[in-house]
Design a protein around this motif. Sequence first.
Motif, PDB file in Angstrom:
ATOM      1  N   ALA A 106       0.956  -1.292   0.080  1.00 16.97           N
ATOM      2  CA  ALA A 106      -0.130  -0.059  -0.165  1.00 16.97           C
ATOM      3  C   ALA A 106       0.779   1.373  -0.078  1.00 16.97           C
ATOM      4  N   LEU A 107       1.850   1.360   0.879  1.00 16.39           N
ATOM      5  CA  LEU A 107       2.839   2.540   0.780  1.00 16.39           C
ATOM      6  C   LEU A 107       3.698   2.527  -0.386  1.00 16.39           C
ATOM      7  N   PHE A 108       4.006   1.587  -0.996  1.00 15.13           N
ATOM      8  CA  PHE A 108       4.647   1.255  -2.434  1.00 15.13           C
ATOM      9  C   PHE A 108       3.740   2.300  -3.519  1.00 15.13           C
ATOM     10  N   ALA A 109       2.518   1.861  -3.343  1.00 18.14           N
ATOM     11  CA  ALA A 109       1.469   2.398  -4.429  1.00 18.14           C
ATOM     12  C   ALA A 109       1.478   4.073  -4.042  1.00 18.14           C
ATOM     13  N   VAL A 110       1.320   4.434  -2.983  1.00 16.31           N
ATOM     14  CA  VAL A 110       1.249   5.811  -2.612  1.00 16.31           C
ATOM     15  C   VAL A 110       2.586   6.597  -2.827  1.00 16.31           C
ATOM     16  N   GLY A 111       3.612   5.864  -2.490  1.00 16.41           N
ATOM     17  CA  GLY A 111       5.034   6.425  -2.855  1.00 16.41           C
ATOM     18  C   GLY A 111       5.354   6.553  -4.404  1.00 16.41           C
ATOM     19  N   PHE A 112       4.657   5.714  -5.041  1.00 12.75           N
ATOM     20  CA  PHE A 112       5.129   5.593  -6.559  1.00 12.75           C
ATOM     21  C   PHE A 112       4.088   6.891  -7.045  1.00 12.75           C
ATOM     22  N   VAL A 113       3.004   7.173  -6.721  1.00 12.94           N
ATOM     23  CA  VAL A 113       2.131   8.427  -6.901  1.00 12.94           C
ATOM     24  C   VAL A 113       2.830   9.735  -6.382  1.00 12.94           C
ATOM     25  N   SER A 114       3.336   9.591  -5.269  1.00 13.21           N
ATOM     26  CA  SER A 114       4.008  10.851  -4.854  1.00 13.21           C
ATOM     27  C   SER A 114       5.245  11.225  -5.757  1.00 13.21           C
ATOM     28  N   GLY A 115       6.126  10.214  -5.917  1.00 10.65           N
ATOM     29  CA  GLY A 115       7.243  10.423  -6.814  1.00 10.65           C
ATOM     30  C   GLY A 115       7.078  10.997  -8.169  1.00 10.65           C
ATOM     31  N   ALA A 116       5.932  10.113  -8.686  1.00 10.14           N
ATOM     32  CA  ALA A 116       5.643  10.573 -10.030  1.00 10.14           C
ATOM     33  C   ALA A 116       5.256  11.829 -10.322  1.00 10.14           C
ATOM     34  N   GLY A 117       4.688  12.399  -9.279  1.00  6.00           N
ATOM     35  CA  GLY A 117       3.878  13.851  -9.438  1.00  6.00           C
ATOM     36  C   GLY A 117       5.225  14.646  -9.305  1.00  6.00           C
ATOM     37  N   SER A 118       6.474  14.452  -8.825  1.00  3.93           N
ATOM     38  CA  SER A 118       7.457  15.228  -8.672  1.00  3.93           C
ATOM     39  C   SER A 118       7.848  16.044  -9.930  1.00  3.93           C
ATOM     40  N   VAL A 119       7.601  15.237 -11.301  1.00  2.93           N
ATOM     41  CA  VAL A 119       7.908  16.035 -12.476  1.00  2.93           C
ATOM     42  C   VAL A 119       7.026  17.104 -12.907  1.00  2.93           C
ATOM     43  N   ALA A 120       5.765  17.113 -11.975  1.00  3.21           N
ATOM     44  CA  ALA A 120       4.849  18.051 -12.630  1.00  3.21           C
ATOM     45  C   ALA A 120       4.840  19.369 -11.867  1.00  3.21           C
ATOM     46  N   GLY A 121       6.170  19.764 -11.236  1.00 13.02           N
ATOM     47  CA  GLY A 121       6.245  21.159 -10.775  1.00 13.02           C
ATOM     48  C   GLY A 121       6.482  21.091  -9.393  1.00 13.02           C
ATOM     49  N   PRO A 122       7.090  22.199  -8.586  1.00 14.09           N
ATOM     50  CA  PRO A 122       7.156  22.171  -7.228  1.00 14.09           C
ATOM     51  C   PRO A 122       6.183  22.190  -6.364  1.00 14.09           C
ATOM     52  N   VAL A 123       4.959  22.585  -6.453  1.00 14.14           N
ATOM     53  CA  VAL A 123       3.731  22.650  -5.601  1.00 14.14           C
ATOM     54  C   VAL A 123       3.279  21.346  -5.726  1.00 14.14           C
ATOM     55  N   ARG A 124       3.116  20.563  -6.801  1.00 12.89           N
ATOM     56  CA  ARG A 124       2.358  19.286  -6.788  1.00 12.89           C
ATOM     57  C   ARG A 124       3.632  18.114  -6.229  1.00 12.89           C
ATOM     58  N   SER A 125       4.635  18.586  -6.163  1.00 16.36           N
ATOM     59  CA  SER A 125       5.887  17.788  -5.677  1.00 16.36           C
ATOM     60  C   SER A 125       5.626  17.910  -4.270  1.00 16.36           C
ATOM     61  N   ASN A 126       5.654  18.788  -3.482  1.00 14.70           N
ATOM     62  CA  ASN A 126       5.359  19.269  -2.016  1.00 14.70           C
ATOM     63  C   ASN A 126       4.051  18.600  -1.621  1.00 14.70           C
ATOM     64  N   ALA A 127       3.145  18.626  -2.457  1.00 15.86           N
ATOM     65  CA  ALA A 127       1.777  18.191  -2.093  1.00 15.86           C
ATOM     66  C   ALA A 127       1.983  16.583  -1.995  1.00 15.86           C
ATOM     67  N   GLY A 128       2.847  15.944  -3.107  1.00 13.99           N
ATOM     68  CA  GLY A 128       3.029  14.359  -3.116  1.00 13.99           C
ATOM     69  C   GLY A 128       3.594  14.013  -1.861  1.00 13.99           C
ATOM     70  N   MET A 129       4.561  14.727  -1.832  1.00 17.01           N
ATOM     71  CA  MET A 129       5.633  14.563  -0.572  1.00 17.01           C
ATOM     72  C   MET A 129       4.838  14.343   0.782  1.00 17.01           C
ATOM     73  N   GLN A 130       3.765  15.657   1.124  1.00 18.74           N
ATOM     74  CA  GLN A 130       3.376  15.611   2.252  1.00 18.74           C
ATOM     75  C   GLN A 130       2.124  14.460   2.455  1.00 18.74           C
ATOM     76  N   MET A 131       1.474  14.594   1.224  1.00 13.88           N
ATOM     77  CA  MET A 131       0.586  13.227   1.299  1.00 13.88           C
ATOM     78  C   MET A 131       1.423  12.012   1.678  1.00 13.88           C
ATOM     79  N   LEU A 132       2.386  11.568   1.142  1.00 16.07           N
ATOM     80  CA  LEU A 132       2.850  10.267   1.507  1.00 16.07           C
ATOM     81  C   LEU A 132       3.528  10.190   2.883  1.00 16.07           C
ATOM     82  N   ALA A 133       3.897  11.524   3.545  1.00 16.32           N
ATOM     83  CA  ALA A 133       4.255  11.736   4.785  1.00 16.32           C
ATOM     84  C   ALA A 133       3.051  11.403   5.811  1.00 16.32           C
TER      85      ALA A 133
END
Length: 662
Positions: A106-133
């Motif tokens: 389950a955490l692998f799936a959330v982490g994959f989505v969070s990491g893949a969103g990093s290419v979409a810009g800093p705001v979405r990257s921060n959102a993905g990191m905080q969603m995972l945390a």
Amino acid sequence: MPRAPRAVPTWLAHPLRWQRLPVPWAAVVRGALCAGPLLAAGVATGHPAAGVLAGLGSMLAGVNDRPGTRRRGIVHIGLPALASAFGMLMGATLQTVGAGWWVVPALFAVGFVSGAGSVAGPVRSNAGMQMLASTVLGAGMPLSGAPWLKALYLLAGCLWLLLLRLVFHPPRPAGGPLSGERAAVATVFDALADALAAVGGPGAEAARRRLTAALDRADEALRLRRLLRRRPRPGERLLAERLAAATALCEASVALLWEARPLPDRVAEGPRRFAEALRTGRPPGRLSAPDTGSPARGAFDRALLDAAVVFARTEPADAAGADGGPAVISGAVRPDEREPGRAPGPEAPRVRRGRGMPGPAGRDYGLRVGLCIAVSAAVALALRAEHWYWLPATATFLVKPDLGPLFSRTVNRFAGTVAGVLVFAAAGALLDGWWWPALVAGAGGALLPFATRHFALQTVAITLMVLSFVHVSGDPQAALERIVDTSAACALVLVVGHLPRLADPRRRVGHRVTAALRATEAYLGEVLRTEPGHDRGERLVRRRAAYRALGEARGAAETAAAELVAARGRNPDWLTVVTAAERIVDAATACAVRLDHGARRPTPQEARRLCEALTAMADALEDPGRPGPPALAAQIPPVPGCATLTDVAAELEHMRGFAGAA
């Protein structure tokens, strides 16, 4: 801090780098009024879990509390806040099922989505990191309450800091509701004056990059204003016209930078007067006498006169904006609001930014993050199942490849955690009572805005707050265990994050460099196609897009240069191609100014060969097996009668070694 000697490798010197930034006192006050008081309120009212979650939300929001306009704060804090609340909802739902090995996939799936969103810009990257945390913390921290209620408490803490940002902010300059946007545009004129003062000196290129960054921030400020209010008011349209005047001045100033002849001090006085006028609301005063010694200087003085006319107006001349027509953004019509009769020519290229999550770069980002989180969660469950969440939570803040070099972040994370644990242990030994964890959390919140200048210091602030939350939630002996857990997490991230495929920067950096080359080619083609007297709006749009893409590519290339990569000698020199592309855009800008003033236009064949060479270079990066770019670059001849295009050809020739390495 003095620079490290050249003998020290970049990856080893990077952890010691310290940013010199002004102290954001307003943000310090906001931080002191967030996590600590919220935690104290929860404990005092008999709801410690609510206080912990609200304090955690304010801490996550505080990481994104950076200088800027109020609307920028709403976007940069609000979107990650929603992602954090969603992550808490998912994590708390997982916790209701019970801890088990099924958490790892389950955490692998959330982490994959969070990491893949990093290419979409800093705001979405921060959102993905905080969603995972927040997913990890929600699944592991022993807090009572329904999942939806936990998410609501977390969101409330984020919104509390956002509310404080609307209340506690720096003193407004003249301009009322548009004060933040006026300050952003004034910064553009200040950066322009600094760039003019640096012409002909060693700091000219760095000054031009700072000018580009200032334009990006001002453009974002006005764009956010327009997104949140569809019909722009007269004051907003007038400010957009002044930013358009700044953009025209910047185009002429880039031509002056390219000529590299030092300018008299009085040349920079005009932009400084405009900046002061924006801040105070007073007229800019008298400007320097014009000088037509060169096409670039003549273009600059004409743009300066046009800017003076704009600043003399008290009402906008842009009537179209009032009727909902094309809005002025950075001095140009946005690409999606092009005039019906202004379609690009048949040879106009489409700029492919390469920022989609499903692309190769997004998959590699997602795989790296997901695998690190899954491995750390599995190891934690095997070693300490009752407090397993600390390892994957630590890995979350380390492994994101767009946030900095992995080795540097790991070293600073370990050092900051050790320092934070020691400070927290000392506070616990000296203080007594229920209130001292809230006091420590408040101190960490106040330190957090200042700590953005170094990751180790930021880690100290976060560690103090998190240990306060853990102490209140019922784990008072957790401090020393966190050093062991952090050490294990750092070791795991270093091993997993440096696996050959995951550590290869070709996709992580190559997609941004490719997008920058395509944007550069689009701008160069627009310069060579635009006829004299034609509307320059599309040209200005493409120039801003090229500089923005180049800024993103340079940031990714600098991060890759500081990574600990064993096969560094076999990797291309990404900074070489980015620097060459920046010079091509500068040369094309100087060429545009000269063409506007009667210089000989290149033939269609000459223009096509230049653009094809850039396209081939981008294709080679996108498909390393494709042959031909070095030969194409070598075939570009000097362009008779147009020195700046000859410079473009020379920079393309300079890329040959890079293209061969790629």
